[in-house]
Scaffold this motif. Structure first.
Motif, PDB file in Angstrom:
ATOM      1  N   VAL A  36      -2.276  -9.024   0.055  1.00 19.44           N
ATOM      2  CA  VAL A  36      -1.505  -8.325  -0.853  1.00 19.44           C
ATOM      3  C   VAL A  36      -1.898  -8.866  -2.152  1.00 19.44           C
ATOM      4  O   VAL A  36      -1.884  -8.171  -3.507  1.00 19.44           O
ATOM      5  N   ASP A  37      -2.324 -10.497  -2.235  1.00 23.65           N
ATOM      6  CA  ASP A  37      -2.848 -10.802  -3.464  1.00 23.65           C
ATOM      7  C   ASP A  37      -3.927 -10.297  -3.929  1.00 23.65           C
ATOM      8  O   ASP A  37      -4.130  -9.952  -5.138  1.00 23.65           O
ATOM      9  N   ILE A  40      -2.906  -6.950  -5.646  1.00 22.32           N
ATOM     10  CA  ILE A  40      -2.152  -7.108  -7.070  1.00 22.32           C
ATOM     11  C   ILE A  40      -3.444  -7.414  -8.133  1.00 22.32           C
ATOM     12  O   ILE A  40      -3.381  -6.980  -9.349  1.00 22.32           O
ATOM     13  N   ARG A  58       6.422  -7.291  -6.130  1.00 21.06           N
ATOM     14  CA  ARG A  58       6.371  -8.148  -5.230  1.00 21.06           C
ATOM     15  C   ARG A  58       7.480  -9.256  -5.121  1.00 21.06           C
ATOM     16  O   ARG A  58       7.502  -9.867  -5.947  1.00 21.06           O
ATOM     17  N   ARG A  81       9.152  -0.281   0.418  1.00 21.57           N
ATOM     18  CA  ARG A  81       8.486  -1.438   0.575  1.00 21.57           C
ATOM     19  C   ARG A  81       7.391  -1.137   1.630  1.00 21.57           C
ATOM     20  O   ARG A  81       7.588  -0.176   2.571  1.00 21.57           O
ATOM     21  N   THR A  85       5.283  -6.406   4.442  1.00 16.93           N
ATOM     22  CA  THR A  85       4.763  -7.159   3.264  1.00 16.93           C
ATOM     23  C   THR A  85       6.368  -7.488   2.591  1.00 16.93           C
ATOM     24  O   THR A  85       7.133  -6.918   2.661  1.00 16.93           O
ATOM     25  N   ASP A  86       5.873  -8.119   1.348  1.00 21.08           N
ATOM     26  CA  ASP A  86       6.911  -8.357   0.300  1.00 21.08           C
ATOM     27  C   ASP A  86       6.464  -7.597  -0.977  1.00 21.08           C
ATOM     28  O   ASP A  86       6.933  -7.788  -1.935  1.00 21.08           O
ATOM     29  N   LEU A  87       5.789  -6.456  -0.728  1.00 19.01           N
ATOM     30  CA  LEU A  87       5.303  -5.501  -1.793  1.00 19.01           C
ATOM     31  C   LEU A  87       5.921  -4.347  -1.896  1.00 19.01           C
ATOM     32  O   LEU A  87       6.232  -3.451  -0.647  1.00 19.01           O
ATOM     33  N   TRP A  88       6.379  -3.905  -3.100  1.00 15.62           N
ATOM     34  CA  TRP A  88       7.171  -2.543  -3.082  1.00 15.62           C
ATOM     35  C   TRP A  88       6.490  -1.759  -4.064  1.00 15.62           C
ATOM     36  O   TRP A  88       5.786  -2.126  -4.864  1.00 15.62           O
TER      37      TRP A  88
END
Length: 88
Positions: A36-37, A40, A58, A81, A85-88
């Motif tokens: 995810v990092d 982004i 995020r 979402r 993950t914590d990614l939207w």
């Protein structure tokens, strides 16, 4: 050619970059925090291609919406979402 900038002051559109459909840059369910990092970090948001725009958020929240005001009308689009993950 003049380009706009995002909140970080980076060009929102790089005219020299090869065209890539937004769908080709989509996140994958179950990505690790490091993935995810990296997703982004690949570039500024919103990512725009003809007919599409990709927004990202995020963090932990119960729901998230993009609100648009166009010609005195309001519409809302829910973020979805990315599972696991914590990614939207």
């Amino acid at each position: 050619m003049e380009t706009s900038a995002n909140a970080a002051g980076q060009p929102a559109i790089d005219p020299s970059a090869p065209a890539r459909p937004v769908a080709a840059m989509a996140p994958v369910p179950g990505m690790s925090a490091a993935e995810v990092d990296a997703f982004i970090a690949r570039g500024p948001f919103p990512r725009v291609s003809p007919g599409n725009a990709q927004f990202a958020f995020r963090g932990n929240t119960l729901s998230l919406e993009l609100v648009r005001w166009i010609h005195a009308g309001v519409s809302r689009s829910a973020f979805i979402r990315v599972p696991g993950t914590d990614l939207w």
